[in-house]
Design a protein around this motif. Structure first.
Motif, mmCIF file in Angstrom:
data_model
loop_
_atom_site.group_PDB
_atom_site.id
_atom_site.type_symbol
_atom_site.label_atom_id
_atom_site.label_comp_id
_atom_site.label_asym_id
_atom_site.label_seq_id
_atom_site.Cartn_x
_atom_site.Cartn_y
_atom_site.Cartn_z
ATOM 1 N N ILE A 80 0.841 -1.200 0.000
ATOM 2 C CA ILE A 80 0.000 0.000 0.000
ATOM 3 C C ILE A 80 0.874 1.247 0.000
ATOM 4 O O ILE A 80 1.734 1.420 0.873
ATOM 5 N N VAL A 81 0.679 2.118 -0.996
ATOM 6 C CA VAL A 81 1.396 3.400 -1.061
ATOM 7 C C VAL A 81 0.392 4.506 -1.363
ATOM 8 O O VAL A 81 -0.655 4.267 -1.963
ATOM 9 N N TYR A 82 0.715 5.725 -0.933
ATOM 10 C CA TYR A 82 -0.101 6.874 -1.306
ATOM 11 C C TYR A 82 0.201 7.247 -2.752
ATOM 12 O O TYR A 82 1.321 7.080 -3.246
ATOM 13 N N LYS A 83 -0.800 7.782 -3.423
ATOM 14 C CA LYS A 83 -0.701 7.990 -4.868
ATOM 15 C C LYS A 83 0.477 8.854 -5.325
ATOM 16 O O LYS A 83 1.033 8.608 -6.395
ATOM 17 N N PRO A 84 0.902 9.890 -4.565
ATOM 18 C CA PRO A 84 2.053 10.668 -5.039
ATOM 19 C C PRO A 84 3.322 9.835 -5.249
ATOM 20 O O PRO A 84 4.197 10.232 -6.016
ATOM 21 N N TYR A 85 3.395 8.684 -4.594
ATOM 22 C CA TYR A 85 4.560 7.813 -4.781
ATOM 23 C C TYR A 85 4.724 7.407 -6.249
ATOM 24 O O TYR A 85 5.857 7.258 -6.742
ATOM 25 N N ILE A 86 3.620 7.250 -6.936
ATOM 26 C CA ILE A 86 3.667 6.807 -8.334
ATOM 27 C C ILE A 86 4.560 7.714 -9.169
ATOM 28 O O ILE A 86 5.297 7.250 -10.048
ATOM 29 N N ASN A 87 4.528 9.014 -8.877
ATOM 30 C CA ASN A 87 5.260 9.989 -9.691
ATOM 31 C C ASN A 87 6.770 9.842 -9.604
ATOM 32 O O ASN A 87 7.487 10.276 -10.507
ATOM 33 N N ASP A 88 7.270 9.253 -8.523
ATOM 34 C CA ASP A 88 8.726 9.135 -8.369
ATOM 35 C C ASP A 88 9.197 7.695 -8.231
ATOM 36 O O ASP A 88 10.367 7.448 -7.966
ATOM 37 N N ALA A 89 8.303 6.748 -8.421
ATOM 38 C CA ALA A 89 8.656 5.338 -8.238
ATOM 39 C C ALA A 89 9.827 4.928 -9.134
ATOM 40 O O ALA A 89 10.765 4.254 -8.689
ATOM 41 N N GLU A 90 9.790 5.347 -10.397
ATOM 42 C CA GLU A 90 10.860 4.970 -11.323
ATOM 43 C C GLU A 90 12.182 5.623 -10.941
ATOM 44 O O GLU A 90 13.250 5.019 -11.054
ATOM 45 N N ASN A 91 12.128 6.868 -10.465
ATOM 46 C CA ASN A 91 13.360 7.548 -10.057
ATOM 47 C C ASN A 91 13.986 6.889 -8.832
ATOM 48 O O ASN A 91 15.215 6.787 -8.731
ATOM 49 N N ILE A 92 13.154 6.475 -7.892
ATOM 50 C CA ILE A 92 13.671 5.758 -6.720
ATOM 51 C C ILE A 92 14.304 4.441 -7.157
ATOM 52 O O ILE A 92 15.397 4.075 -6.708
ATOM 53 N N TYR A 93 13.635 3.746 -8.054
ATOM 54 C CA TYR A 93 14.129 2.457 -8.540
ATOM 55 C C TYR A 93 15.462 2.611 -9.279
ATOM 56 O O TYR A 93 16.301 1.710 -9.261
ATOM 57 N N ASN A 94 15.648 3.752 -9.920
ATOM 58 C CA ASN A 94 16.871 4.011 -10.692
ATOM 59 C C ASN A 94 17.833 4.963 -9.985
ATOM 60 O O ASN A 94 18.765 5.468 -10.609
ATOM 61 N N MET A 95 17.640 5.201 -8.726
ATOM 62 C CA MET A 95 18.463 6.166 -8.000
ATOM 63 C C MET A 95 19.947 5.826 -8.109
ATOM 64 O O MET A 95 20.378 4.735 -7.738
ATOM 65 N N PRO A 96 20.768 6.755 -8.618
ATOM 66 C CA PRO A 96 22.212 6.515 -8.671
ATOM 67 C C PRO A 96 22.778 6.368 -7.260
ATOM 68 O O PRO A 96 22.497 7.182 -6.380
ATOM 69 N N LEU A 97 23.529 5.334 -7.050
ATOM 70 C CA LEU A 97 24.053 5.023 -5.727
ATOM 71 C C LEU A 97 25.558 5.244 -5.661
ATOM 72 O O LEU A 97 26.253 5.209 -6.676
ATOM 73 N N ARG A 98 26.045 5.444 -4.442
ATOM 74 C CA ARG A 98 27.476 5.624 -4.189
ATOM 75 C C ARG A 98 27.922 4.583 -3.158
ATOM 76 O O ARG A 98 27.149 4.218 -2.277
ATOM 77 N N PRO A 99 29.167 4.149 -3.225
ATOM 78 C CA PRO A 99 29.657 3.170 -2.243
ATOM 79 C C PRO A 99 29.619 3.678 -0.802
ATOM 80 O O PRO A 99 29.608 2.876 0.132
ATOM 81 N N THR A 100 29.566 4.991 -0.639
ATOM 82 C CA THR A 100 29.533 5.565 0.712
ATOM 83 C C THR A 100 28.105 5.752 1.245
ATOM 84 O O THR A 100 27.933 6.190 2.381
ATOM 85 N N ASP A 101 27.102 5.457 0.447
ATOM 86 C CA ASP A 101 25.717 5.615 0.889
ATOM 87 C C ASP A 101 25.397 4.628 2.014
ATOM 88 O O ASP A 101 25.791 3.454 1.959
ATOM 89 N N VAL A 102 24.644 5.112 3.000
ATOM 90 C CA VAL A 102 24.181 4.254 4.089
ATOM 91 C C VAL A 102 22.669 4.416 4.212
ATOM 92 O O VAL A 102 22.168 5.519 4.426
ATOM 93 N N PHE A 103 21.952 3.312 4.062
ATOM 94 C CA PHE A 103 20.502 3.294 4.201
ATOM 95 C C PHE A 103 20.130 2.661 5.546
ATOM 96 O O PHE A 103 20.689 1.629 5.924
ATOM 97 N N VAL A 104 19.188 3.277 6.238
ATOM 98 C CA VAL A 104 18.542 2.632 7.382
ATOM 99 C C VAL A 104 17.119 2.338 6.926
ATOM 100 O O VAL A 104 16.346 3.254 6.628
ATOM 101 N N ALA A 105 16.794 1.060 6.834
ATOM 102 C CA ALA A 105 15.512 0.629 6.277
ATOM 103 C C ALA A 105 14.750 -0.190 7.306
ATOM 104 O O ALA A 105 15.340 -0.848 8.169
ATOM 105 N N SER A 106 13.431 -0.143 7.201
ATOM 106 C CA SER A 106 12.592 -0.883 8.142
ATOM 107 C C SER A 106 11.153 -0.769 7.701
ATOM 108 O O SER A 106 10.804 0.108 6.906
ATOM 109 N N TYR A 107 10.296 -1.630 8.260
ATOM 110 C CA TYR A 107 8.890 -1.286 8.285
ATOM 111 C C TYR A 107 8.768 -0.238 9.389
ATOM 112 O O TYR A 107 9.430 -0.335 10.418
ATOM 113 N N GLN A 108 7.937 0.765 9.189
ATOM 114 C CA GLN A 108 7.857 1.884 10.124
ATOM 115 C C GLN A 108 7.587 1.441 11.558
ATOM 116 O O GLN A 108 6.968 0.408 11.793
#
Length: 353
Positions: free
Chosen positions: A45-73
């Motif tokens: 389930i996502v809110y509709k504005p997510y649709i507008n940037d879904a492809e950009n998130i999927y293709n986000m250029p990454l760097r070896p120094t990037d650190v993600f903290v991910a979770s279910y909220q």
């Protein structure tokens, strides 16, 4: 230099049913809450504005120094963010105190809550705005409605990113390039914390009971559910050297051991004095009173309900104070059903032997 190829977003979006929308509308005062869609074969389930940037998130250029903290909220994200940031930045407590966590991390999908629908929900609410600095408020709204992929493009390294999106909605190259710390929590405690969070945020304005919220959550009608699919995606990648999988319950029970694991993952070492100071800084009592991480500054804009707090009790097993006997049985069955096809087990959940 050759431009990186853009991958088409591989998943379809599907409107929720009228019946599902009516169930959500009954317990939310803000229109944005029911303006959601399901994405991909798992139906997140996502809110509709997510649709507008879904492809950009999927293709986000990454760097070896990037650190993600991910979770279910509401799984210990903020706690983990502070720990990770301090370790990467060599325990720079003064900067951590001076700069709010929201400015040290980009929240990857925050824009989907503060798109036009979210702003209208908030601005048309019954909140008293007599003392709100409207110019500052509109600046914040503009920032939060801007896709984080745009803000991250020119951000200096190392970049710190917070996300509640499941791994399949992130770049397929993320674990080839960046570091990801994923934290999970007993789903029953997550439900309780999400309930209070939904009441806290005036942009969504949840007005239902806890039992109604539980029904939303375990029937996968709350943001970024289904919950177990989210966690299992990360669990299945736990042996990847660029992903560290943590449990909230481990943080709560044995913080020093978890700090050592995170430090090793990030290539950092701590002596005994540094460990003692970091444990003290991250103790729940100190963390709850840390204005750099508890979002209290948002109250001046009416973005947080006066009866709720962002950092709450941090209690393991607190769900027992909320679930009646029927809900407890439902939760037991729900957990058992969803753990049948995996060796994932939560430290505080021993339903499947």
């Amino acid at each position: 230099m050759e431009e990186p190829s853009i991958l088409p977003f591989p998943y379809q979006f599907k409107e929720i049913s009228d019946e599902e929308k009516s169930i959500i509308k009954r317990v939310y005062n803000a229109p944005i809450a029911s303006e959601c869609v399901r994405v991909g074969p798992k139906g997140y389930i996502v809110y509709k504005p997510y649709i507008n940037d879904a492809e950009n998130i999927y293709n986000m250029p990454l760097r070896p120094t990037d650190v993600f903290v991910a979770s279910y909220q509401r799984s210990g994200t903020t706690w983990t963010q502070e720990l990770v940031w301090l370790l990467v930045n060599d325990l720079d407590y003064s900067t951590a105190a001076a700069i709010p966590l929201t400015a040290r991390y980009q929240f990857l999908e925050i824009f989907m809550y503060f798109g036009e629908e979210g702003q209208d929900s908030y601005l048309n609410s019954s909140i008293n705005m007599a003392n709100v600095d409207m110019n500052k408020l509109f600046e914040i709204m503009k920032l939060w409605s801007t896709p984080a992929t745009q803000l991250l493009a020119n951000a200096p390294s190392p970049r710190f990113v917070k996300t509640h999106l499941p791994l399949t909605l992130l770049s397929p190259k993320i674990l080839e390039t960046a570091k990801v710390v994923y934290v999970a929590r007993d789903p029953r405690d997550v439900v309780v914390s999400c309930y209070h969070h939904a009441r806290l945020l005036t942009v969504t304005a949840y007005s239902g009971t806890f039992k109604e919220f539980w029904n939303l959550f375990h029937k996968s009608l709350f943001t970024l559910t289904p919950y177990f699919e989210h966690v299992k995606e990360a669990w299945d990648k736990r042996h990847n050297p660029n992903l560290l999988f943590l449990f909230y319950e481990e943080l709560s029970k044995d913080l020093p051991t978890v700090i050592h694991r995170v430090a090793d993952f990030l290539g950092k070492q701590l002596d005994d004095d540094q460990m003692a100071k970091l444990c003290d800084h991250l103790s729940f009592k100190n963390f709850k009173n840390n204005i750099s991480v508890n979002y209290e500054d948002l109250r001046e804009f009416g973005l947080m309900d006066e009866n709720e707090t962002f950092v709450r009790k941090g209690k393991v097993g607190g769900w027992r104070d909320y679930f009646d006997e029927d809900m407890t049985q439902q939760a037991d069955q729900w957990i058992n059903d969803n753990l049948q096809d995996t060796d994932l087990r939560f430290p505080s959940t021993n339903l499947i032997e």
